[in-house]
Scaffold this motif. Structure first.
Motif, mmCIF file in Angstrom:
data_model
loop_
_atom_site.group_PDB
_atom_site.id
_atom_site.type_symbol
_atom_site.label_atom_id
_atom_site.label_comp_id
_atom_site.label_asym_id
_atom_site.label_seq_id
_atom_site.Cartn_x
_atom_site.Cartn_y
_atom_site.Cartn_z
ATOM 1 N N VAL A 46 0.838 -1.194 0.000
ATOM 2 C CA VAL A 46 0.000 0.000 0.000
ATOM 3 C C VAL A 46 0.876 1.248 0.000
ATOM 4 C CG1 VAL A 46 -1.752 1.289 1.286
ATOM 5 C CG2 VAL A 46 -1.891 -1.199 1.148
ATOM 6 N N SER A 60 -1.989 7.066 4.914
ATOM 7 C CA SER A 60 -3.220 7.341 5.658
ATOM 8 C C SER A 60 -4.249 8.074 4.799
ATOM 9 C CB SER A 60 -2.901 8.163 6.915
ATOM 10 O OG SER A 60 -2.270 9.385 6.565
ATOM 11 N N ASN A 65 -5.701 5.609 2.287
ATOM 12 C CA ASN A 65 -6.629 4.705 2.969
ATOM 13 C C ASN A 65 -7.979 5.372 3.196
ATOM 14 O OD1 ASN A 65 -5.388 2.135 3.371
ATOM 15 N ND2 ASN A 65 -4.015 3.037 4.869
ATOM 16 N N ARG A 66 -7.961 6.643 3.623
ATOM 17 C CA ARG A 66 -9.219 7.351 3.880
ATOM 18 C C ARG A 66 -10.024 7.529 2.596
ATOM 19 N NH1 ARG A 66 -5.952 10.538 7.228
ATOM 20 N NH2 ARG A 66 -5.822 12.177 5.647
ATOM 21 N N HIS A 123 -11.303 4.055 1.201
ATOM 22 C CA HIS A 123 -12.417 3.488 1.953
ATOM 23 C C HIS A 123 -13.693 4.290 1.726
ATOM 24 C CE1 HIS A 123 -14.790 1.998 5.357
ATOM 25 N NE2 HIS A 123 -14.050 0.914 5.260
ATOM 26 N N SER A 170 -10.401 -1.080 2.131
ATOM 27 C CA SER A 170 -9.045 -0.533 2.166
ATOM 28 C C SER A 170 -8.286 -1.000 0.934
ATOM 29 C CB SER A 170 -8.318 -1.014 3.427
ATOM 30 O OG SER A 170 -8.011 -2.397 3.327
ATOM 31 N N HIS A 230 -5.501 -2.569 0.853
ATOM 32 C CA HIS A 230 -5.025 -3.933 1.106
ATOM 33 C C HIS A 230 -6.143 -4.947 0.903
ATOM 34 C CE1 HIS A 230 -2.735 -7.226 2.798
ATOM 35 N NE2 HIS A 230 -3.745 -7.493 3.612
#
Length: 292
Positions: free
Chosen positions: A211, A223, A226-227, A230, A236, A238
């Motif tokens: 990632v 980070s 990821n936000r 999602h 995510s 991953h």
């Protein structure tokens, strides 16, 4: 920005007016790498991928299911599930200028268009609003139009002309939408996620794909990616990578030419035991049970 939009539209128009009318050559090689044994770099997609040569010669390598080529092989349509090697893994013509188009699908709802030289390509995706507008312009989902064109190609003669007309509609309508892409926060978020999805789709076979590497490639922190990821996909990065690997593995298990350990290696797993455990968690049975 405006310059990027002009570049995208110019590249698409170049494809429509130049590539389809005065084609160059694509060299397609089947089962040549390691005597037909899958090696690092082979992957597939769940949606249509289109390659078009704008200049130079493209070396294209695939296993099993064959891609569809027309206009003297200058345009190659790669159907869902066709196992092919990442083109930057093959020695390519230094003059190669190429257009690659991944149509929107379940894994990458925003699709991905790129054009340019092998290592310097302009990349564009559409946000949710413009994808809806694209479907309205086409009168159907882009994938449906692509499948109609593909069926017409096999008929030859007039069928090929019909397919060509459908492809022109597909790309010209996309160009019109790209020319109006704004730099809003929403569009930027969709663009980052689309790029990340495209990387996961096209590089899932790499064992060391992380990632962090994907985030760096799209210019975000882990980070932040990821936000965004999602928020727009509900998963995510991953989780999406694991899901892509498992779906590809399930598809490959239907071909008994490949040992289970080969399927694990081809889809990016560190080892057969790790792969089998993840596969059982996802599908409720082992790879060998699934194959049977």
């Amino acid at each position: 920005n405006t310059a990027d939009n002009r570049s995208a539209v110019h590249s698409l128009r170049h494809f429509l007016e130049f590539s389809l009318r005065t084609p160059d050559t694509i060299r397609i090689i089947h089962n040549q790498a390691h005597n037909g044994v899958p090696c690092h770099g082979y992957h597939s997609h769940e949606t249509w991928e289109i390659f078009a040569v704008l200049a130079g010669v493209l070396h294209f390598d695939c296993l099993g299911q064959e891609p569809m080529a027309f206009r003297q092989n200058t345009v190659v349509l790669v159907p869902p599930g066709c196992l092919h090697i990442s083109i930057d893994r093959l020695p390519q013509d230094q003059q190669l200028r190429i257009m690659v188009f991944n149509l929107p699908g379940d894994e990458n709802p925003y699709g991905m268009y790129s054009a340019g030289e092998m290592n310097v390509q302009d990349r564009f995706s559409l946000d949710t609003f413009r994808l809806r507008k694209w479907e309205e312009l086409l009168g159907m989902a882009p994938r449906t139009l692509m499948e109609l064109a593909a069926r017409e190609l096999v008929n030859g003669e007039w069928g090929e002309e019909c397919a060509l007309a459908r492809l022109r509609l597909l790309f010209s309508s996309y160009a019109d939408l790209v020319s109006h892409v704004s730099r809003s926060a929403c569009s930027a978020a969709h663009m980052h996620v689309a790029k990340a999805l495209n990387l996961l789709q096209s590089r899932y076979y790499e064992r060391d794909l992380s990632v962090a590497a994907v985030a760096a490639a799209v210019g975000l922190s882990v980070s932040h990616l990821n936000r965004l990821f999602h928020r727009l996909t509900g998963k995510s990065p991953h989780e999406m990578l694991v899901e892509i690997r498992l779906r590809r593995a399930a598809s490959l298990l239907s071909d008994k030419r490949y040992l289970i350990k080969e399927v694990a290696a081809m889809t990016g797993w560190g080892g057969q035991l790790y792969f089998s455990a993840a596969f059982r968690r996802h599908y409720g049975q082992s790879p060998s049970q699934y194959r049977r």
